[in-house]
Design a protein around this motif. Structure first.
Motif, PDB file in Angstrom:
ATOM      1  N   LEU A 175       0.853  -1.175   0.000  1.00 16.10           N
ATOM      2  CA  LEU A 175       0.000   0.000   0.000  1.00 16.10           C
ATOM      3  C   LEU A 175       0.892   1.228   0.000  1.00 16.10           C
ATOM      4  CD1 LEU A 175      -2.738   1.455   0.324  1.00 16.10           C
ATOM      5  CD2 LEU A 175      -2.460   1.166   2.809  1.00 16.10           C
ATOM      6  N   GLY A 176       0.679   2.114  -0.950  1.00 18.45           N
ATOM      7  CA  GLY A 176       1.429   3.367  -1.018  1.00 18.45           C
ATOM      8  C   GLY A 176       0.597   4.517  -0.471  1.00 18.45           C
ATOM      9  N   LEU A 177       1.204   5.319   0.392  1.00 15.94           N
ATOM     10  CA  LEU A 177       0.551   6.505   0.949  1.00 15.94           C
ATOM     11  C   LEU A 177       1.248   7.742   0.387  1.00 15.94           C
ATOM     12  CD1 LEU A 177       0.524   5.382   4.708  1.00 15.94           C
ATOM     13  CD2 LEU A 177      -1.293   5.054   3.006  1.00 15.94           C
ATOM     14  N   TRP A 178       0.512   8.610  -0.262  1.00 16.02           N
ATOM     15  CA  TRP A 178       1.043   9.820  -0.874  1.00 16.02           C
ATOM     16  C   TRP A 178       0.421  11.028  -0.185  1.00 16.02           C
ATOM     17  CZ3 TRP A 178       4.133   9.954  -5.483  1.00 16.02           C
ATOM     18  CH2 TRP A 178       4.480   8.683  -5.957  1.00 16.02           C
ATOM     19  N   GLU A 179       1.254  11.848   0.458  1.00 19.23           N
ATOM     20  CA  GLU A 179       0.722  13.037   1.106  1.00 19.23           C
ATOM     21  C   GLU A 179       0.255  14.036   0.056  1.00 19.23           C
ATOM     22  OE1 GLU A 179       2.207  14.832   5.011  1.00 19.23           O
ATOM     23  OE2 GLU A 179       3.044  16.163   3.457  1.00 19.23           O
ATOM     24  N   GLN A 180      -0.956  14.521   0.251  1.00 17.99           N
ATOM     25  CA  GLN A 180      -1.569  15.488  -0.666  1.00 17.99           C
ATOM     26  C   GLN A 180      -2.232  16.550   0.200  1.00 17.99           C
ATOM     27  OE1 GLN A 180      -1.494  15.320  -4.062  1.00 17.99           O
ATOM     28  NE2 GLN A 180      -2.693  17.176  -4.282  1.00 17.99           N
ATOM     29  N   LYS A 181      -1.694  17.747   0.203  1.00 23.41           N
ATOM     30  CA  LYS A 181      -2.206  18.795   1.088  1.00 23.41           C
ATOM     31  C   LYS A 181      -3.480  19.447   0.544  1.00 23.41           C
ATOM     32  CE  LYS A 181       0.777  18.711   4.437  1.00 23.41           C
ATOM     33  NZ  LYS A 181       0.380  18.268   5.754  1.00 23.41           N
ATOM     34  N   GLU A 182      -3.667  19.477  -0.764  1.00 24.38           N
ATOM     35  CA  GLU A 182      -4.843  20.103  -1.370  1.00 24.38           C
ATOM     36  C   GLU A 182      -5.512  19.131  -2.329  1.00 24.38           C
ATOM     37  OE1 GLU A 182      -3.623  23.720  -3.236  1.00 24.38           O
ATOM     38  OE2 GLU A 182      -2.701  24.494  -1.412  1.00 24.38           O
ATOM     39  N   ASN A 183      -6.805  19.299  -2.506  1.00 25.97           N
ATOM     40  CA  ASN A 183      -7.581  18.484  -3.454  1.00 25.97           C
ATOM     41  C   ASN A 183      -7.418  16.985  -3.204  1.00 25.97           C
ATOM     42  OD1 ASN A 183      -8.465  20.855  -4.824  1.00 25.97           O
ATOM     43  ND2 ASN A 183      -6.493  20.927  -5.861  1.00 25.97           N
ATOM     44  N   LEU A 184      -7.497  16.605  -1.948  1.00 25.28           N
ATOM     45  CA  LEU A 184      -7.387  15.195  -1.570  1.00 25.28           C
ATOM     46  C   LEU A 184      -8.514  14.396  -2.216  1.00 25.28           C
ATOM     47  CD1 LEU A 184      -5.757  13.339   0.453  1.00 25.28           C
ATOM     48  CD2 LEU A 184      -7.661  13.702   2.003  1.00 25.28           C
ATOM     49  N   GLN A 185      -8.163  13.327  -2.905  1.00 25.98           N
ATOM     50  CA  GLN A 185      -9.145  12.454  -3.542  1.00 25.98           C
ATOM     51  C   GLN A 185      -9.163  11.127  -2.804  1.00 25.98           C
ATOM     52  OE1 GLN A 185      -8.282  12.157  -7.713  1.00 25.98           O
ATOM     53  NE2 GLN A 185      -8.331  14.365  -8.001  1.00 25.98           N
ATOM     54  N   THR A 186     -10.292  10.821  -2.192  1.00 24.11           N
ATOM     55  CA  THR A 186     -10.380   9.577  -1.438  1.00 24.11           C
ATOM     56  C   THR A 186     -10.630   8.405  -2.375  1.00 24.11           C
ATOM     57  OG1 THR A 186     -12.733   9.930  -1.017  1.00 24.11           O
ATOM     58  CG2 THR A 186     -11.187  10.726   0.652  1.00 24.11           C
ATOM     59  N   ARG A 187     -10.269   7.229  -1.910  1.00 23.95           N
ATOM     60  CA  ARG A 187     -10.370   6.000  -2.698  1.00 23.95           C
ATOM     61  C   ARG A 187     -10.994   4.893  -1.862  1.00 23.95           C
ATOM     62  NH1 ARG A 187      -9.889   8.822  -6.700  1.00 23.95           N
ATOM     63  NH2 ARG A 187      -7.936   9.168  -7.752  1.00 23.95           N
ATOM     64  N   HIS A 188     -11.178   3.757  -2.505  1.00 20.21           N
ATOM     65  CA  HIS A 188     -11.693   2.565  -1.846  1.00 20.21           C
ATOM     66  C   HIS A 188     -10.799   1.381  -2.195  1.00 20.21           C
ATOM     67  CE1 HIS A 188     -14.120  -0.851  -0.739  1.00 20.21           C
ATOM     68  NE2 HIS A 188     -14.020  -1.297  -1.970  1.00 20.21           N
ATOM     69  N   PHE A 189     -10.528   0.550  -1.209  1.00 14.51           N
ATOM     70  CA  PHE A 189      -9.885  -0.739  -1.461  1.00 14.51           C
ATOM     71  C   PHE A 189     -10.229  -1.672  -0.316  1.00 14.51           C
ATOM     72  CE2 PHE A 189      -6.705   1.654   0.843  1.00 14.51           C
ATOM     73  CZ  PHE A 189      -6.162   0.748   1.726  1.00 14.51           C
ATOM     74  N   ALA A 190      -9.997  -2.966  -0.523  1.00 15.75           N
ATOM     75  CA  ALA A 190     -10.396  -3.984   0.447  1.00 15.75           C
ATOM     76  C   ALA A 190      -9.201  -4.819   0.886  1.00 15.75           C
ATOM     77  CB  ALA A 190     -11.466  -4.891  -0.156  1.00 15.75           C
ATOM     78  N   PHE A 191      -9.194  -5.160   2.169  1.00 14.72           N
ATOM     79  CA  PHE A 191      -8.226  -6.101   2.725  1.00 14.72           C
ATOM     80  C   PHE A 191      -8.879  -7.476   2.774  1.00 14.72           C
ATOM     81  CE2 PHE A 191      -7.003  -2.102   4.873  1.00 14.72           C
ATOM     82  CZ  PHE A 191      -5.664  -2.043   4.524  1.00 14.72           C
ATOM     83  N   ARG A 192      -8.202  -8.486   2.261  1.00 15.63           N
ATOM     84  CA  ARG A 192      -8.707  -9.859   2.331  1.00 15.63           C
ATOM     85  C   ARG A 192      -8.508 -10.382   3.749  1.00 15.63           C
ATOM     86  NH1 ARG A 192      -5.691 -12.674  -1.639  1.00 15.63           N
ATOM     87  NH2 ARG A 192      -4.149 -12.999  -0.033  1.00 15.63           N
TER      88      ARG A 192
END
Length: 149
Positions: free
Chosen positions: A52-69
């Protein structure tokens, strides 16, 4: 040729807070952090299985969805309590107020949802044995058992 999904990336508002959430709260392992680029990579499961990659974004944060098995037994018996103990709010796909995992009959799979501190929609999912039954839609695990027994 394709054997699975290796990694996914999401945006976070504060890298250190996100690293803490994913390592201390969810139990992932920090693999690498790049302070210059404000990114971090975490191992999901066994090292080098999934990242899992975490990218810091201070403006215009776009949320996502993913699942852990997860294992079906863990999802049914401990997932909701685990999330609540971590001060996370579990919810099902229908967002109908129930904290019980739901079955997506078209897969079939059992799932429960929760959000990270930035609003990314996370999911615990377990693929169920048996044949898919898309005509049943989304239903409780108990209803699934009744209709497929």
């Amino acid at each position: 040729m394709i054997k699975g999904l290796y990694e996914t990336h999401i945006q976070v508002s504060n890298l250190e807070n996100a690293i803490n959430f994913y390592t201390e709260v969810l139990g992932l392992k920090l693999a690498h952090q790049d302070e210059n680029r404000r990114i971090a990579f975490l191992w999901v499961g066994k090292d080098r299985d999934f990242m899992l990659g975490l990218w810091e974004q201070k403006e215009n944060l776009q949320t996502r969805h993913f699942a852990f098995r997860v294992d079906k037994e863990d999802l049914l018996n401990t997932s909701v309590e685990f999330l609540k103990n971590k001060n996370l709010i579990p919810y099902n796909f229908l967002k109908n107020g129930s904290e019980k995992p739901m079955v997506f009959a078209w897969m079939p799979a059992l799932a429960i949802y929760f959000n990270d501190p930035d609003g990314n929609q996370l999911e615990f999912i377990s693929i169920l044995e048996g044949k898919e039954k898309p005509e049943l839609g989304i239903l409780s695990y108990e209803e699934w058992l009744e209709k497929t027994s």
